[in-house]
Write a protein that holds these residues in place. Structure first.
Motif, PDB file in Angstrom:
ATOM      1  N   LEU A  33       0.826  -1.210   0.000  1.00  0.00           N
ATOM      2  CA  LEU A  33       0.000   0.000   0.000  1.00  0.00           C
ATOM      3  C   LEU A  33       0.861   1.261   0.000  1.00  0.00           C
ATOM      4  O   LEU A  33       0.431   2.307  -0.496  1.00  0.00           O
ATOM      5  CB  LEU A  33      -0.945   0.002   1.200  1.00  0.00           C
ATOM      6  CG  LEU A  33      -2.096  -0.999   1.118  1.00  0.00           C
ATOM      7  CD1 LEU A  33      -2.827  -1.061   2.456  1.00  0.00           C
ATOM      8  CD2 LEU A  33      -3.054  -0.631   0.004  1.00  0.00           C
ATOM      9  N   ALA A  34       2.073   1.153   0.535  1.00  0.00           N
ATOM     10  CA  ALA A  34       2.996   2.297   0.539  1.00  0.00           C
ATOM     11  C   ALA A  34       3.718   2.454  -0.795  1.00  0.00           C
ATOM     12  O   ALA A  34       4.462   3.410  -0.988  1.00  0.00           O
ATOM     13  CB  ALA A  34       4.008   2.132   1.666  1.00  0.00           C
ATOM     14  N   GLY A  35       3.518   1.508  -1.706  1.00  0.00           N
ATOM     15  CA  GLY A  35       4.098   1.630  -3.035  1.00  0.00           C
ATOM     16  C   GLY A  35       5.379   0.862  -3.259  1.00  0.00           C
ATOM     17  O   GLY A  35       6.087   1.088  -4.240  1.00  0.00           O
ATOM     18  N   VAL A  36       5.706  -0.081  -2.381  1.00  0.00           N
ATOM     19  CA  VAL A  36       6.953  -0.822  -2.488  1.00  0.00           C
ATOM     20  C   VAL A  36       6.874  -1.934  -3.535  1.00  0.00           C
ATOM     21  O   VAL A  36       7.874  -2.329  -4.108  1.00  0.00           O
ATOM     22  CB  VAL A  36       7.339  -1.403  -1.102  1.00  0.00           C
ATOM     23  CG1 VAL A  36       8.461  -2.408  -1.199  1.00  0.00           C
ATOM     24  CG2 VAL A  36       7.708  -0.269  -0.163  1.00  0.00           C
ATOM     25  N   GLY A  37       5.706  -2.436  -3.838  1.00  0.00           N
ATOM     26  CA  GLY A  37       5.552  -3.608  -4.699  1.00  0.00           C
ATOM     27  C   GLY A  37       5.948  -3.391  -6.147  1.00  0.00           C
ATOM     28  O   GLY A  37       5.736  -2.325  -6.713  1.00  0.00           O
ATOM     29  N   GLN A  38       6.545  -4.429  -6.720  1.00  0.00           N
ATOM     30  CA  GLN A  38       6.937  -4.427  -8.135  1.00  0.00           C
ATOM     31  C   GLN A  38       6.584  -5.801  -8.694  1.00  0.00           C
ATOM     32  O   GLN A  38       7.035  -6.812  -8.172  1.00  0.00           O
ATOM     33  CB  GLN A  38       8.441  -4.183  -8.254  1.00  0.00           C
ATOM     34  CG  GLN A  38       9.018  -4.380  -9.612  1.00  0.00           C
ATOM     35  CD  GLN A  38       9.013  -3.106 -10.423  1.00  0.00           C
ATOM     36  OE1 GLN A  38       8.797  -2.035  -9.900  1.00  0.00           O
ATOM     37  NE2 GLN A  38       9.258  -3.215 -11.703  1.00  0.00           N
ATOM     38  N   VAL A  39       5.795  -5.840  -9.730  1.00  0.00           N
ATOM     39  CA  VAL A  39       5.442  -7.095 -10.384  1.00  0.00           C
ATOM     40  C   VAL A  39       5.737  -6.927 -11.860  1.00  0.00           C
ATOM     41  O   VAL A  39       5.248  -6.004 -12.502  1.00  0.00           O
ATOM     42  CB  VAL A  39       3.954  -7.452 -10.169  1.00  0.00           C
ATOM     43  CG1 VAL A  39       3.601  -8.742 -10.895  1.00  0.00           C
ATOM     44  CG2 VAL A  39       3.633  -7.563  -8.691  1.00  0.00           C
ATOM     45  N   THR A  40       6.579  -7.823 -12.397  1.00  0.00           N
ATOM     46  CA  THR A  40       6.921  -7.773 -13.816  1.00  0.00           C
ATOM     47  C   THR A  40       6.826  -9.168 -14.411  1.00  0.00           C
ATOM     48  O   THR A  40       6.662 -10.153 -13.706  1.00  0.00           O
ATOM     49  CB  THR A  40       8.362  -7.257 -14.044  1.00  0.00           C
ATOM     50  OG1 THR A  40       9.285  -8.274 -13.662  1.00  0.00           O
ATOM     51  CG2 THR A  40       8.636  -6.007 -13.260  1.00  0.00           C
ATOM     52  N   SER A  41       6.974  -9.246 -15.715  1.00  0.00           N
ATOM     53  CA  SER A  41       6.991 -10.545 -16.379  1.00  0.00           C
ATOM     54  C   SER A  41       8.419 -10.998 -16.678  1.00  0.00           C
ATOM     55  O   SER A  41       8.617 -12.036 -17.295  1.00  0.00           O
ATOM     56  CB  SER A  41       6.178 -10.476 -17.674  1.00  0.00           C
ATOM     57  OG  SER A  41       6.730  -9.493 -18.529  1.00  0.00           O
ATOM     58  N   GLY A  94      12.699 -14.398 -13.256  1.00  0.00           N
ATOM     59  CA  GLY A  94      13.566 -14.240 -12.103  1.00  0.00           C
ATOM     60  C   GLY A  94      13.331 -12.973 -11.323  1.00  0.00           C
ATOM     61  O   GLY A  94      13.883 -12.780 -10.254  1.00  0.00           O
ATOM     62  N   LYS A  95      12.530 -12.066 -11.868  1.00  0.00           N
ATOM     63  CA  LYS A  95      12.251 -10.792 -11.197  1.00  0.00           C
ATOM     64  C   LYS A  95      10.748 -10.509 -11.183  1.00  0.00           C
ATOM     65  O   LYS A  95      10.329  -9.368 -11.267  1.00  0.00           O
ATOM     66  CB  LYS A  95      12.989  -9.650 -11.899  1.00  0.00           C
ATOM     67  CG  LYS A  95      14.487  -9.763 -11.846  1.00  0.00           C
ATOM     68  CD  LYS A  95      15.139  -8.569 -12.495  1.00  0.00           C
ATOM     69  CE  LYS A  95      16.647  -8.678 -12.415  1.00  0.00           C
ATOM     70  NZ  LYS A  95      17.308  -7.505 -12.970  1.00  0.00           N
ATOM     71  N   GLU A  96       9.956 -11.568 -11.056  1.00  0.00           N
ATOM     72  CA  GLU A  96       8.515 -11.419 -11.160  1.00  0.00           C
ATOM     73  C   GLU A  96       7.937 -10.495 -10.096  1.00  0.00           C
ATOM     74  O   GLU A  96       7.087  -9.677 -10.376  1.00  0.00           O
ATOM     75  CB  GLU A  96       7.819 -12.786 -11.082  1.00  0.00           C
ATOM     76  CG  GLU A  96       8.033 -13.643 -12.313  1.00  0.00           C
ATOM     77  CD  GLU A  96       9.323 -14.458 -12.267  1.00  0.00           C
ATOM     78  OE1 GLU A  96      10.009 -14.458 -11.220  1.00  0.00           O
ATOM     79  OE2 GLU A  96       9.649 -15.084 -13.278  1.00  0.00           O
ATOM     80  N   LYS A  97       8.395 -10.637  -8.844  1.00  0.00           N
ATOM     81  CA  LYS A  97       7.909  -9.762  -7.784  1.00  0.00           C
ATOM     82  C   LYS A  97       9.008  -9.579  -6.743  1.00  0.00           C
ATOM     83  O   LYS A  97       9.952 -10.359  -6.680  1.00  0.00           O
ATOM     84  CB  LYS A  97       6.627 -10.300  -7.154  1.00  0.00           C
ATOM     85  CG  LYS A  97       6.767 -11.676  -6.534  1.00  0.00           C
ATOM     86  CD  LYS A  97       5.437 -12.166  -6.013  1.00  0.00           C
ATOM     87  CE  LYS A  97       5.653 -13.505  -5.304  1.00  0.00           C
ATOM     88  NZ  LYS A  97       4.474 -13.945  -4.603  1.00  0.00           N
ATOM     89  N   ASN A  98       8.882  -8.530  -5.952  1.00  0.00           N
ATOM     90  CA  ASN A  98       9.913  -8.219  -4.974  1.00  0.00           C
ATOM     91  C   ASN A  98       9.412  -8.379  -3.537  1.00  0.00           C
ATOM     92  O   ASN A  98       9.890  -7.720  -2.630  1.00  0.00           O
ATOM     93  CB  ASN A  98      10.439  -6.792  -5.184  1.00  0.00           C
ATOM     94  CG  ASN A  98       9.385  -5.748  -4.951  1.00  0.00           C
ATOM     95  OD1 ASN A  98       8.204  -5.986  -5.170  1.00  0.00           O
ATOM     96  ND2 ASN A  98       9.796  -4.575  -4.506  1.00  0.00           N
TER      97      ASN A  98
END
Length: 122
Positions: free
Chosen positions: A26-34, A37-41
């Protein structure tokens, strides 16, 4: 390691319980990509999550990924993989143990604080 090698380190990774990870997202830390090996943090650790799964994600965030600058981990979860946390010595990503709603922070268990105390001979 040169400064250029760390210029891609722009993300904060989170390994925590559901409340902690939700707050960070909710604070904006999330990253989701395709990107493989770097799908989410982030990793939500539930009661059924095994120590091996936590270790695997810890290793991925600290050794394989070059985009995480800080890794936040709930202290009670860090206790489950204490050997890994205590033996991690690289500067990046910085490992910070944080409290959770149900588990207060204990400075005696914090690996960074213990290293500082050793440095000053305490």
């Amino acid at each position: 390691m040169s400064i250029d090698a760390n210029k891609n380190r722009t993300l904060i990774g989170v390994i925590g319980d559901e409340d902690t990870v939700t707050g960070m997202l909710l604070a904006g830390v999330g990253q989701v990509t395709s990107e493989p090996g770097k799908e989410k943090n982030f990793l939500v650790v539930e009661p059924r999550t095994s120590d091996d799964q936590i270790e695997e994600v810890f290793d991925q965030y600290t050794e394989k990924r070059d985009d995480i600058a800080i890794l936040l981990i709930n202290q009670h979860i860090a206790e489950r993989i204490r050997f890994k946390v205590d033996t991690f010595t690289r500067a990046f990503p910085a490992i910070l143990e944080i409290p959770s709603k149900d588990h207060p922070y204990d400075p005696e268990k914090d690996s960074v604080l213990r290293r500082v105390r050793r440095l000053f001979g305490e």
